[in-house]
Design a protein around this motif. Structure first.
Motif, PDB file in Angstrom:
ATOM      1  N   UNK A 153       0.931  -0.920   0.029  1.00  0.00           N
ATOM      2  CA  UNK A 153      -0.098   0.080  -0.079  1.00  0.00           C
ATOM      3  C   UNK A 153       0.924   1.268  -0.030  1.00  0.00           C
ATOM      4  N   UNK A 154       0.164   2.379  -0.509  1.00  0.00           N
ATOM      5  CA  UNK A 154       0.901   3.803  -0.500  1.00  0.00           C
ATOM      6  C   UNK A 154       0.244   4.526   0.336  1.00  0.00           C
ATOM      7  N   UNK A 155       0.469   5.332   1.496  1.00  0.00           N
ATOM      8  CA  UNK A 155      -0.091   6.083   2.089  1.00  0.00           C
ATOM      9  C   UNK A 155      -1.411   5.709   2.529  1.00  0.00           C
ATOM     10  N   UNK A 156      -1.572   4.254   3.059  1.00  0.00           N
ATOM     11  CA  UNK A 156      -2.553   3.680   3.809  1.00  0.00           C
ATOM     12  C   UNK A 156      -1.656   2.671   4.386  1.00  0.00           C
ATOM     13  N   UNK A 157      -2.255   2.193   5.677  1.00  0.00           N
ATOM     14  CA  UNK A 157      -1.714   1.370   6.719  1.00  0.00           C
ATOM     15  C   UNK A 157      -1.662  -0.261   6.196  1.00  0.00           C
ATOM     16  N   UNK A 158      -1.038  -0.923   6.857  1.00  0.00           N
ATOM     17  CA  UNK A 158      -0.934  -2.497   6.572  1.00  0.00           C
ATOM     18  C   UNK A 158      -2.312  -2.897   6.967  1.00  0.00           C
ATOM     19  N   UNK A 159      -3.336  -2.670   7.763  1.00  0.00           N
ATOM     20  CA  UNK A 159      -4.303  -3.018   8.165  1.00  0.00           C
ATOM     21  C   UNK A 159      -5.802  -2.603   7.638  1.00  0.00           C
ATOM     22  N   UNK A 160      -6.776  -3.593   7.395  1.00  0.00           N
ATOM     23  CA  UNK A 160      -7.987  -3.007   6.829  1.00  0.00           C
ATOM     24  C   UNK A 160      -8.193  -3.184   5.264  1.00  0.00           C
ATOM     25  N   UNK A 161      -7.825  -4.512   4.990  1.00  0.00           N
ATOM     26  CA  UNK A 161      -8.181  -4.650   3.383  1.00  0.00           C
ATOM     27  C   UNK A 161      -9.222  -4.574   3.017  1.00  0.00           C
ATOM     28  N   UNK A 162      -9.729  -4.167   1.793  1.00  0.00           N
ATOM     29  CA  UNK A 162     -10.917  -4.405   1.145  1.00  0.00           C
ATOM     30  C   UNK A 162     -11.167  -5.649   0.424  1.00  0.00           C
ATOM     31  N   UNK A 163     -12.553  -5.980   0.489  1.00  0.00           N
ATOM     32  CA  UNK A 163     -12.740  -7.525  -0.180  1.00  0.00           C
ATOM     33  C   UNK A 163     -12.841  -7.535  -1.465  1.00  0.00           C
ATOM     34  N   UNK A 164     -12.585  -6.307  -2.419  1.00  0.00           N
ATOM     35  CA  UNK A 164     -12.449  -6.438  -3.708  1.00  0.00           C
ATOM     36  C   UNK A 164     -11.176  -7.192  -4.440  1.00  0.00           C
ATOM     37  N   UNK A 165     -10.143  -6.779  -3.454  1.00  0.00           N
ATOM     38  CA  UNK A 165      -8.822  -7.365  -3.866  1.00  0.00           C
ATOM     39  C   UNK A 165      -8.593  -8.749  -3.380  1.00  0.00           C
ATOM     40  N   UNK A 166      -7.741  -9.272  -4.068  1.00  0.00           N
ATOM     41  CA  UNK A 166      -7.409 -10.863  -3.539  1.00  0.00           C
ATOM     42  C   UNK A 166      -6.477 -10.479  -2.165  1.00  0.00           C
ATOM     43  N   UNK A 167      -6.716 -11.398  -1.259  1.00  0.00           N
ATOM     44  CA  UNK A 167      -6.064 -11.099   0.141  1.00  0.00           C
ATOM     45  C   UNK A 167      -5.432 -12.370   0.332  1.00  0.00           C
ATOM     46  N   UNK A 168      -4.028 -12.097   0.602  1.00  0.00           N
ATOM     47  CA  UNK A 168      -3.107 -13.116   0.890  1.00  0.00           C
ATOM     48  C   UNK A 168      -1.637 -12.904   0.940  1.00  0.00           C
ATOM     49  N   UNK A 169      -0.730 -13.565   1.056  1.00  0.00           N
ATOM     50  CA  UNK A 169       0.727 -13.064   1.113  1.00  0.00           C
ATOM     51  C   UNK A 169       1.414 -14.278   0.701  1.00  0.00           C
ATOM     52  N   UNK A 170       2.911 -14.017   0.851  1.00  0.00           N
ATOM     53  CA  UNK A 170       4.108 -14.942   0.129  1.00  0.00           C
ATOM     54  C   UNK A 170       4.925 -15.514   1.299  1.00  0.00           C
ATOM     55  N   UNK A 171       5.788 -16.041   0.841  1.00  0.00           N
ATOM     56  CA  UNK A 171       6.891 -16.748   1.657  1.00  0.00           C
ATOM     57  C   UNK A 171       6.034 -17.300   2.858  1.00  0.00           C
ATOM     58  N   UNK A 182      -9.394 -12.389  -8.768  1.00  0.00           N
ATOM     59  CA  UNK A 182      -9.744 -13.805  -9.458  1.00  0.00           C
ATOM     60  C   UNK A 182      -9.576 -14.851  -8.329  1.00  0.00           C
ATOM     61  N   UNK A 183      -9.728 -14.648  -6.875  1.00  0.00           N
ATOM     62  CA  UNK A 183      -9.612 -15.536  -6.132  1.00  0.00           C
ATOM     63  C   UNK A 183     -10.675 -16.822  -5.955  1.00  0.00           C
ATOM     64  N   UNK A 184     -11.664 -16.345  -7.004  1.00  0.00           N
ATOM     65  CA  UNK A 184     -12.748 -17.695  -7.138  1.00  0.00           C
ATOM     66  C   UNK A 184     -12.118 -18.766  -7.839  1.00  0.00           C
ATOM     67  N   UNK A 185     -11.042 -18.490  -8.720  1.00  0.00           N
ATOM     68  CA  UNK A 185     -10.551 -19.630  -9.432  1.00  0.00           C
ATOM     69  C   UNK A 185      -9.826 -21.085  -8.514  1.00  0.00           C
ATOM     70  N   UNK A 186      -9.610 -20.611  -7.148  1.00  0.00           N
ATOM     71  CA  UNK A 186      -9.221 -21.533  -6.310  1.00  0.00           C
ATOM     72  C   UNK A 186     -10.202 -22.426  -5.773  1.00  0.00           C
ATOM     73  N   UNK A 187     -11.349 -22.210  -5.927  1.00  0.00           N
ATOM     74  CA  UNK A 187     -12.668 -22.968  -5.540  1.00  0.00           C
ATOM     75  C   UNK A 187     -13.109 -23.727  -6.648  1.00  0.00           C
ATOM     76  N   UNK A 188     -12.448 -23.765  -7.775  1.00  0.00           N
ATOM     77  CA  UNK A 188     -12.979 -24.529  -8.861  1.00  0.00           C
ATOM     78  C   UNK A 188     -11.798 -25.259  -9.494  1.00  0.00           C
TER      79      UNK A 188
END
Length: 513
Positions: free
Chosen positions: A455-473, A484-490
């Motif tokens: 994020x830029x000029x927004x904190x780390x907490x409080x993600x919107x549901x419109x974007x795919x949520x998750x991380x790496x490592x 397109x997170x829906x693809x994982x459920x199909x």
């Protein structure tokens, strides 16, 4: 302070003793050991849940399998209509459910309401998604052939949610799974069973009114002693979505992987904010404080580290300490409270142990870190949020402490800041505060943040549901919610149709009989 929520419990259908198994509209009498739920805000007993056993779980799986055979053949937009109605029903119960989330888990009331709003929002998103389960068409190398890919439902999706988001994480998964044609078995955290029971009470009317088959949405409230590895090893669950610690997540990934199942892993975060000399410091301050003390530091996206330029370090530290000294700490349902309790006394012990480790490694405690007692703090779950000046290589800094423990780290140039930022095992959420486009674009570039969220000029907490949520490592690599997170459920399938009178082979192979 004690707040009576008996009215809300009655409205949600929470009884003094509740069964822990539901197959949508039918509640099953369970034989497992009871789990009592106490509020971390005042230590009061709310109610209890009789856990599901392994035998109960197996019966639920049978019901879910039968339901899947029916549910998968219902057109996706009609499945979306059911989800739309679930969203409407959640709107009716936003206030009492939000209050229960706050009371049972400990997050402040505004956050409790916000969590239910997340459920509503993902319902709205999923309704639209139900008409966009799209595939692609490709040109074939063979004459009079057509190629395309399409997506089919997977089957039973197992959802394991953590205590810090008692209801939203289920919704992120379940609503997308429903429109995808899957059925769901939810195994919630034993620390917040009542929230899960309340959710299933709310959605039951919608399922009944729409003649949704029994077994489409299922609840199995059971701790790991009642139902442990069997859940993750069950080949009847082609997908398991797990939210929790990295330690347990590695085990889940292994158990699911051994049977070649699919997993969505949402694990630990060690989220940092870089604050440059070009930052709006007041804006950065607000973001850091909410990110660090919101949900009493018990979000996977909580701000754990701030990496601050030498030239503004002392100024920002002073502002931060002054703010921390005036944070209202108290009952989660007190409207004046900004910092509620930790979820239980074990979390308090973990927090205090982490602070001692900071001292042992040479860190400096600048404010906070005390356990609160006395009037209003009788539950033993209240602490003062802590800020410590540290170095990034400290062992304690490299690990996630699920509590309001914020680390301040100095840097001299942006390359160093990004190196420090990325030099942890986790990779969930990240942010930079700067009004300099060259700095912000570098942070978002290939040589910038290595996290799943930047994020830029927004904190780390409080993600919107419109974007795919998750991380790496060590965050696991999974994605939930939007995009397109829906693809994982199909399951994906490539199709080729020959509409000629010949049978040409790919790659021009000649095979003549």
């Amino acid at each position: 302070m004690k707040i009576d929520i008996s009215k809300e419990l009655k409205e949600l259908g929470i009884e003094q003793v509740n069964n822990g198994v539901c197959t949508g509209t039918v509640w099953k009498k369970t034989a497992g050991s009871p789990v009592e739920s106490f509020s971390p805000s005042d230590g009061e007993l709310i109610a209890s849940v009789t856990q599901a056993t392994a035998a109960d779980y197996r019966e639920v799986v049978k019901t879910a399998q039968e339901a899947f055979n029916v549910w998968r053949m219902i057109p996706a937009p009609k499945r979306g209509e059911v989800v739309r109605q679930i969203g409407l029903e959640l709107r009716k119960y936003k206030e009492p459910l939000g209050k229960l989330v706050s009371y049972e888990m400990g997050k402040i009331y505004q956050e409790g309401l916000g969590e239910v709003q997340e459920m509503i929002d993902i319902c709205d998103f999923a309704v639209g998604q139900s008409r966009q389960l799209y595939g692609s068409t490709m040109h074939s190398e063979r004459e009079k052939h057509r190629m395309y890919d399409q997506y089919h439902p997977l089957g039973i999706v197992g959802v394991v949610s953590a205590f810090n988001f008692p209801v939203a994480v289920w919704a992120w998964n379940a609503m997308i799974a429903l429109v995808a044609g899957d059925v769901v078995i939810w195994k919630p955290s034993s620390k917040v069973f009542l929230c899960a029971v309340a959710v299933h009470k709310i959605v039951a009317n919608v399922l009944k009114e729409n003649n949704v088959p029994e077994g489409v949405l299922n609840l199995v409230a059971a701790g790991s002693r009642e139902l442990g590895d069997e859940f993750f090893s069950d080949k009847n669950l082609p997908l398991v979505s797990f939210t929790g610690s990295t330690k347990i997540g590695k085990k889940v990934g292994r158990l699911v992987g051994e049977r070649l199942g699919k997993s969505i892993l949402e694990l630990g975060g060690n989220n940092a904010i870089i604050i440059t000399p070009e930052a709006d410091l007041e804006m950065a301050l607000r973001a850091v404080v909410f990110g660090a003390v919101g949900t009493c530091g018990q979000r996977c996206t909580s701000t754990r580290r701030i990496i601050v330029h030498d030239s503004i370090f002392e100024d920002f530290k002073k502002r931060l300490i002054n703010t921390y000294k005036n944070l209202p700490i108290g009952h989660a349902l007190d409207q004046k409270t900004l910092v509620g309790p930790l979820v239980d006394k074990w979390a308090v012990e973990t927090y205090q142990a982490a602070i001692e480790k900071v001292k042992e490694e040479g860190g400096k405690i600048m404010v906070g870190g005390e356990m609160l007692s006395g009037e209003g703090y009788e539950s033993g779950c209240f602490v003062t949020p802590c800020i410590a000046e540290v170095e990034n290589h400290f062992e304690i800094v490299q690990n996630e402490t699920f509590a309001p423990l914020l680390y301040m780290i100095r840097y001299s140039d942006l390359e160093e800041a990004i190196r420090i930022h990325n030099d942890v095992p986790q990779g969930l959420s990240s942010a930079i505060f700067s009004r300099n486009m060259l700095e912000t674009e570098k942070f978002l570039s290939h040589e910038g943040s290595d996290c799943g969220i930047a994020n830029v000029n927004i904190g780390t907490s409080g993600a919107e549901i419109g974007g795919a949520f998750g991380g790496e490592k060590e965050t696991g690599g999974g994605r939930e919610s939007g995009s397109d997170a829906w693809k994982a459920y199909m399951r994906r399938q490539t199709n080729t149709i020959n509409f000629s009178a010949d049978l040409p082979l790919a790659q021009g192979i000649e095979f003549t009989l």
